[in-house]
Design an enzyme around this catalytic site. Structure first.
Site, PDB file in Angstrom:
ATOM      1  N   SER A  22       0.831  -1.201   0.000  1.00  0.00           N
ATOM      2  CA  SER A  22       0.000   0.000   0.000  1.00  0.00           C
ATOM      3  C   SER A  22       0.868   1.255   0.000  1.00  0.00           C
ATOM      4  CB  SER A  22      -0.960  -0.044   1.199  1.00  0.00           C
ATOM      5  OG  SER A  22      -1.958   0.938   1.091  1.00  0.00           O
ATOM      6  N   ASP A  78     -10.028  -3.876  -5.176  1.00  0.00           N
ATOM      7  CA  ASP A  78      -9.257  -2.805  -4.547  1.00  0.00           C
ATOM      8  C   ASP A  78      -9.413  -1.539  -5.376  1.00  0.00           C
ATOM      9  OD1 ASP A  78      -7.371  -1.129  -3.390  1.00  0.00           O
ATOM     10  OD2 ASP A  78      -5.661  -2.438  -3.766  1.00  0.00           O
ATOM     11  N   HIS A  93      -8.001  -4.943  -0.900  1.00  0.00           N
ATOM     12  CA  HIS A  93      -6.823  -4.213  -0.437  1.00  0.00           C
ATOM     13  C   HIS A  93      -6.462  -4.695   0.971  1.00  0.00           C
ATOM     14  CE1 HIS A  93      -4.084  -0.752  -0.650  1.00  0.00           C
ATOM     15  NE2 HIS A  93      -4.263  -0.665   0.664  1.00  0.00           N
TER      16      HIS A  93
END
Length: 304
Positions: A150, A248, A278
């Site tokens: 991320s 995501d 995610h």
């Protein structure tokens, strides 16, 4: 496919999110800390030790007893304001075990307390430090990879670019798990921002408030060190493995970045995990088909 049923079970228990204002950093960090499993429940390795590199806390994971190792420097996610060595301890342990590399996880400074580019500078400094600590880390002189999830994937792309621009050629691989590489949150930029806008954990309406601490601290979304997808020339960067998740909002920007790397002549693998959302590498790697991400990482690092 639809969302994996085990992920769907968890998503169904989540309260309705409030995106009207940024989250409380202290409260969120405290809540995350409560979810960290006790030491006895974590994946055992040959050695796990805390150190400083210099001025930056790091945790060093040694998978097995050996004379030497490849190195992997890991940057945790958390929208630049949360996450820690503890919250991502499980990811670092699995990376060490599956790849056979010694993993150095970086406890970089967080926004809003530390303004941009403090966290990024910490990450880059640890990579440079690792390259200088061959004897201490028992580095075999081969792989020196950078990996992150991320916002940590954002730092991976930026660190790879910084190293290239500085003529520091020791970084051999970059591994980005569902990376955030475009901090311009116009919802019309990518289809996945609308397709996966709500109901899958990370939500499109939450991207701006969650990243506001980083952006308000001085990070400019038009700067290629903040939004790596805006870098014009990607040639010469290290080979890349980019992992994305079907459900995501950030899926399409990661995949576009992979295509642009490939078009620039960088050996790049983009791998989308069906049914995943995610954060699945942190939260759902106990599911066998998602634990495969560590094996794929190992294959990418150890291929000849």
């Amino acid at each position: 496919m639809t969302v994996h049923p085990e992920i769907a079970k968890v998503l169904a228990t989540l309260p309705a999110p409030d995106h009207s204002a940024p989250p409380d950093p202290q409260a969120m960090r405290a809540a995350e800390a409560e979810q960290v499993p006790p030491l006895e429940d974590r994946l055992p390795l040959h050695a796990v030790e805390d150190a400083t590199a210099p001025g930056v806390p790091v945790r060093i994971y040694t998978p097995v007893a050996a004379d030497s190792y490849g190195l992997l420097v890991y940057f945790h996610g958390g929208a630049f304001f949360s996450g820690s060595l503890d919250t991502h301890d499980g990811v670092a342990r699995s990376l060490a075990k599956e790849t056979g590399h010694k993993v150095v996880s970086v406890g970089y400074r967080l926004a809003p307390e530390a303004a941009y580019p403090a966290g990024l500078q910490d990450c880059y400094a640890v990579v440079r430090w690792a390259a200088e600590q061959g004897e201490f880390l028992k580095w075999d002189g081969g792989n020196l990879a950078v990996a992150g999830d991320s916002s940590g994937g954002n730092f991976v792309a930026a660190v790879a670019a910084m190293a290239h621009d500085d003529g520091f050629d020791r970084v051999t691989h970059q591994i980005l798990f569902y990376p955030s590489v475009d901090l311009d949150f116009d919802v019309d930029r990518y289809t996945s921002l609308r397709e996966n806008a709500q109901g899958y954990g990370l939500e499109t309406p939450g991207l701006k408030p969650f990243n506001s601490f980083y952006l308000d601290s001085g990070a400019d979304p038009s700067d290629p060190l903040v939004s790596s997808i805006k870098r014009e020339d990607l040639a010469g960067l290290p080979p890349a493995l980019i992992i994305t998740a079907e459900y995501d909002p950030l899926r399409d920007e990661g995949e576009l970045y992979g295509r642009r790397l490939h078009e620039a002549g960088v050996r790049t693998t983009v791998s989308r995990y069906a049914g995943a959302n995610h954060g699945f590498v942190v939260n759902f790697a106990w599911i066998p088909e998602y634990h495969r991400v560590f094996k794929e990482t190992s294959e990418f690092l150890n291929q000849r």
